[in-house]
Scaffold this motif. Structure first.
Motif, PDB file in Angstrom:
ATOM      1  N   ASN A  92     -12.544  86.842  87.330  1.00 49.01           N
ATOM      2  CA  ASN A  92     -12.708  86.695  88.772  1.00 49.01           C
ATOM      3  C   ASN A  92     -14.035  86.033  89.098  1.00 49.01           C
ATOM      4  OD1 ASN A  92     -14.693  88.663  88.558  1.00 49.01           O
ATOM      5  ND2 ASN A  92     -13.380  90.323  89.314  1.00 49.01           N
ATOM      6  N   ASP A  93     -14.340  85.931  90.378  1.00 49.61           N
ATOM      7  CA  ASP A  93     -15.556  85.231  90.790  1.00 49.61           C
ATOM      8  C   ASP A  93     -16.822  85.887  90.262  1.00 49.61           C
ATOM      9  OD1 ASP A  93     -14.023  83.409  92.088  1.00 49.61           O
ATOM     10  OD2 ASP A  93     -14.266  84.307  94.085  1.00 49.61           O
ATOM     11  N   ALA A  94     -16.724  87.158  89.919  1.00 54.54           N
ATOM     12  CA  ALA A  94     -17.885  87.869  89.368  1.00 54.54           C
ATOM     13  C   ALA A  94     -17.890  87.851  87.849  1.00 54.54           C
ATOM     14  CB  ALA A  94     -17.878  89.316  89.862  1.00 54.54           C
ATOM     15  N   GLY A  95     -16.905  87.222  87.252  1.00 51.35           N
ATOM     16  CA  GLY A  95     -16.841  87.148  85.799  1.00 51.35           C
ATOM     17  C   GLY A  95     -16.193  88.340  85.143  1.00 51.35           C
ATOM     18  N   GLN A  96     -15.578  89.226  85.947  1.00 48.79           N
ATOM     19  CA  GLN A  96     -14.902  90.393  85.380  1.00 48.79           C
ATOM     20  C   GLN A  96     -13.525  89.971  84.864  1.00 48.79           C
ATOM     21  OE1 GLN A  96     -15.057  92.817  88.930  1.00 48.79           O
ATOM     22  NE2 GLN A  96     -16.752  94.047  88.108  1.00 48.79           N
ATOM     23  N   LEU A  97     -13.156  90.515  83.698  1.00 46.01           N
ATOM     24  CA  LEU A  97     -11.912  90.116  83.056  1.00 46.01           C
ATOM     25  C   LEU A  97     -10.769  91.056  83.400  1.00 46.01           C
ATOM     26  CD1 LEU A  97     -13.163  89.198  79.458  1.00 46.01           C
ATOM     27  CD2 LEU A  97     -12.973  87.720  81.464  1.00 46.01           C
ATOM     28  N   SER A  98      -9.565  90.477  83.588  1.00 47.50           N
ATOM     29  CA  SER A  98      -8.349  91.274  83.763  1.00 47.50           C
ATOM     30  C   SER A  98      -7.293  90.724  82.827  1.00 47.50           C
ATOM     31  CB  SER A  98      -7.865  91.211  85.213  1.00 47.50           C
ATOM     32  OG  SER A  98      -7.568  89.864  85.588  1.00 47.50           O
ATOM     33  N   TYR A  99      -6.296  91.565  82.477  1.00 44.83           N
ATOM     34  CA  TYR A  99      -5.343  91.216  81.433  1.00 44.83           C
ATOM     35  C   TYR A  99      -3.919  91.408  81.930  1.00 44.83           C
ATOM     36  CZ  TYR A  99      -9.531  91.880  78.568  1.00 44.83           C
ATOM     37  OH  TYR A  99     -10.807  91.816  78.057  1.00 44.83           O
TER      38      TYR A  99
END
Length: 512
Positions: A92-99
């Motif tokens: 996401n825009d904050a660099g957090q990863l989702s799977y």
């Protein structure tokens, strides 16, 4: 930081779209180029599809993705015997990863099945693409320097991926002379794609040219590029961007010698001519390379281009003449020699001798004659310079061409005591009686002939086998000679040796 645009890699097919710039970061940040690439690798029983948007970092075990640039994602889809698994990792825009993980069409939790599947497949993804190249180059370089990175590059399957790794390796600060040399040699050895090899070498040539050892390795890498056009493009780039040292010029010329295409070799050498080196060792190498060009016309083009802008020094002119002797085509030899004559304001007696020797070796009589006429008429040689040119006439196999040259040059040869013996020796060696006679007649064409020279004409007439040709010469002598007993006696004695009674009478009637 610079990088190369990733190119297509295939086990069967790869689809590559674009490279777009992203923001720069610190030492541990993601790479400063963001990729937008699609890959499809198809094997016998499986296929692997990869989509990359952004830059990716992985852990040291190459089993997990640890970061993707904000807004980017990585999709991995693998099909094995009809069983399909797909994983998308988004940032996401904050660099957090989702799977999002799918087994066939069913979405299941990433933990633990998806994570385990990623650990199994990620190294294949890495080795099939340029994914995580920057991060992994830093890791291997920290552990084992240039050698460790090159060893890992050998595990990468695609030319584009290898190119990415080399690019990031070359961006490393403080590379040693030995390290740069190893990198250049590895580029020439380990990348299948000619275009990727050439692009890397051109992109970073300023690093390789920082010392003579890595510069030599650079040109060895060029030698190993299979594509003639890519090799030549890379060498022209080096000539356009750099003033090369002596040892580097020799290495470049050696690389030219490895290019299969004559036209591509010629394109590099013509550009090299703009910074032609007068060092004799380099010149020897240059002309060896010219002599190895398979195409006669391309050799001629290179030599003419060399002579275009300057009067060559004696050593260089002599090397040009030597190179001309190696050209298989007689017509091309002739064209180069005429160009050399026309573009040299002064030639020494010694060089005239070399020029004449070169002309004598031309296989075609007509070309020999054409060049000799050009040299004699256009260059206005002195009598001493004419000597080797007249001797070269004797090497012409064709009587008509011998005669043609001597007639064309008659005005420059007659009435010169230095040349008389040689001129008449040459005339009497012409096998054809009619050509002998025509040359002697040309000597007397305007009637302004020195008495001594005219007496030599009478002597030469006795070597003519044909009665009619001998008679024609003596009749003309009778027309232009001084009216005295010495000449009447000489002509009468020569006429008496004509086998034909009618020709004898014709001469005597003209004489009296």
């Amino acid at each position: 930081m610079k990088t190369l645009m990733m190119k297509t890699f295939t086990t069967v097919a790869v689809f590559c779209f674009a490279v777009v710039a992203a923001q720069a970061g610190g030492e541990d940040s993601l790479k400063t180029k963001t990729y937008r690439n699609d890959f499809k690798i198809v094997g016998n029983a499986s296929s692997l599809e990869i989509k990359v948007r952004g830059s990716v970092k992985v852990n040291e075990a190459d089993t997990e993705v640890t970061a993707i640039t904000p807004g980017g994602y990585l999709t991995i889809r693998k099909t094995t015997f009809g069983n399909k698994k797909e994983l998308t990792i988004s940032s996401n825009d904050a660099g957090q990863l989702s799977y999002e993980f799918y087994d066939n069409r069913t979405q299941i939790n990433f933990e633990p099945e998806g994570r385990k599947w990623l650990a199994d497949v990620l190294l294949d993804v890495i080795h099939s693409t340029g994914v995580a190249a920057e991060d992994r180059v830093k890791r291997f370089y920290r552990k084992g320097g240039v050698d460790a990175v090159i060893d890992e590059i050998e595990e990468i399957n695609s030319s584009s991926g290898k190119g990415e790794y080399f690019s990031f390796l070359l961006e490393t600060n403080g590379l040693s002379e030995a390290g740069l040399s190893k990198i250049a040699l590895a580029i020439g050895r380990d990348i299948p794609s000619s275009s990727t090899r050439g692009e890397l070498l051109r992109e970073y040539d300023y690093k390789f040219f920082s010392n003579s050892k890595s510069a030599a390795a650079y040109f060895e890498a060029v030698n190993n590029i299979p594509s003639s056009s890519e090799s030549a493009y890379t060498l022209r780039h080096a000539l356009q961007k750099h003033q090369l040292e002596t040892s580097t010029k020799i290495a470049l010329l050696d690389a030219v010698d490895h290019i299969p295409s004559s036209s591509e070799r010629g394109s590099v050498l013509r550009l090299y001519n703009r910074q032609f080196d007068k060092d004799q060792r380099i010149q020897d190498k240059y002309f060896d390379v010219v002599d190895n060009i398979p195409s006669s016309s391309e050799r001629g083009n290179v030599l003419r281009d060399l002579m275009k802008d300057e009067n060559l020094e004696a050593y260089t002119f002599s090397k040009v003449l030597s190179s001309v002797r190696h050209i298989p085509s007689s017509s091309e030899q002739g064209e180069v020699l005429k160009y050399a004559i026309d573009n040299s304001s002064q030639l020494s007696n010694e060089l005239f001798g070399e020029l004449a020797s070169t002309i004598s070796r031309i296989a075609s009589s007509s070309t020999q004659g054409e060049v000799l006429k050009f040299a004699i008429i256009e260059k206005e040689p002195t009598p001493s310079q004419l000597v080797p040119l007249i001797k070269a006439v004797q090497s012409i196999a064709s009587s008509s061409t011998q005669g043609e040259v001597l007639r064309a040059a008659s005005a420059k040869m007659r009435n010169d005591p230095q040349l008389s013996d040689l001129v008449f020796e040459t005339v009497t060696r012409i096998p054809s009686s009619s050509e002998q006679g025509n040359v002697l007649l040309t000597f007397m064409k305007d009637g302004n002939v020195h008495p001594d020279f005219l007496m030599r004409v009478i002597d030469a007439s006795e070597h003519i086998a044909s009665s009619s040709s001998r008679g024609d010469v003596l009749v003309k002598v009778a027309e232009v000679m001084p009216r005295n007993d010495t000449f009447r006696k000489a002509v009468s004695e020569a006429a008496s040796k004509i086998p034909s009674s009618s020709e004898y009478r014709r001469v005597m009637e003209k004489l009296y």
